[in-house]
Design a protein around this motif. Structure first.
Motif, PDB file in Angstrom:
ATOM      1  N   ALA A   9      76.090 -13.469  61.973  1.00 63.58           N
ATOM      2  CA  ALA A   9      76.794 -14.285  62.957  1.00 63.58           C
ATOM      3  C   ALA A   9      78.210 -14.574  62.491  1.00 63.58           C
ATOM      4  CB  ALA A   9      76.042 -15.596  63.194  1.00 63.58           C
ATOM      5  N   GLU A  32      77.894 -17.908  66.218  1.00 65.38           N
ATOM      6  CA  GLU A  32      77.778 -17.017  67.373  1.00 65.38           C
ATOM      7  C   GLU A  32      77.286 -15.660  66.895  1.00 65.38           C
ATOM      8  OE1 GLU A  32      81.571 -16.962  69.334  1.00 65.38           O
ATOM      9  OE2 GLU A  32      81.217 -18.905  70.272  1.00 65.38           O
ATOM     10  N   HIS A  33      76.289 -15.148  67.600  1.00 65.86           N
ATOM     11  CA  HIS A  33      75.698 -13.846  67.285  1.00 65.86           C
ATOM     12  C   HIS A  33      75.845 -12.935  68.494  1.00 65.86           C
ATOM     13  CE1 HIS A  33      72.783 -10.840  65.973  1.00 65.86           C
ATOM     14  NE2 HIS A  33      72.351 -10.864  67.206  1.00 65.86           N
ATOM     15  N   GLN A  49      74.349 -18.534  70.730  1.00 70.39           N
ATOM     16  CA  GLN A  49      75.055 -19.552  69.964  1.00 70.39           C
ATOM     17  C   GLN A  49      73.991 -20.453  69.352  1.00 70.39           C
ATOM     18  OE1 GLN A  49      77.943 -21.729  72.217  1.00 70.39           O
ATOM     19  NE2 GLN A  49      79.071 -19.901  72.791  1.00 70.39           N
ATOM     20  N   SER A  70      82.691 -13.355  59.611  1.00 70.18           N
ATOM     21  CA  SER A  70      81.311 -12.926  59.854  1.00 70.18           C
ATOM     22  C   SER A  70      80.509 -12.948  58.567  1.00 70.18           C
ATOM     23  CB  SER A  70      81.288 -11.509  60.426  1.00 70.18           C
ATOM     24  OG  SER A  70      81.867 -11.497  61.710  1.00 70.18           O
TER      25      SER A  70
END
Length: 102
Positions: A9, A32-33, A49, A70
């Motif tokens: 994420a 967030e992914h 999320q 990330s």
């Protein structure tokens, strides 16, 4: 029973590093992914999320990371005492293998 989650994420938001009543550093975040995964023979775009929290030295390390970076996060899921949603309790994080290996 097992409650372990590993998720690639982006660090989308991070609050200010704070301290718990017990004096532990704590960091509240939003992750967030985004990925593609096969489900029932079809490719599916997945976006999610997730609220997250880190404590102790993990919180201190995460507080130094730039928003938008990330990572591969690992931890467990729990609901806050008076909440109905789950929160990822981050126990460790490493460079996201998609963006540069472990």
């Amino acid at each position: 029973m097992v409650n372990q989650l590993r998720l690639s994420a982006t660090l989308a938001e991070a609050g200010a590093l704070r301290h718990t009543p017990a004096g532990l550093p704590a960091l509240d975040m939003r992750l967030e992914h985004e990925s593609s995964i096969q489900e029932d023979g079809q490719m599916r775009q997945v976006k999610a999320q997730l609220r997250a929290i880190a404590l102790g030295t993990v919180a201190e390390r995460l507080a130094r990371q730039p928003i938008g970076s990330s990572w591969c996060f690992s931890g467990f899921l729990a609901s806050p005492r008076q909440g109905k949603h789950v929160v990822l309790h981050v126990q460790d994080f490493q460079q996201n293998p998609i963006h540069g290996g472990f």
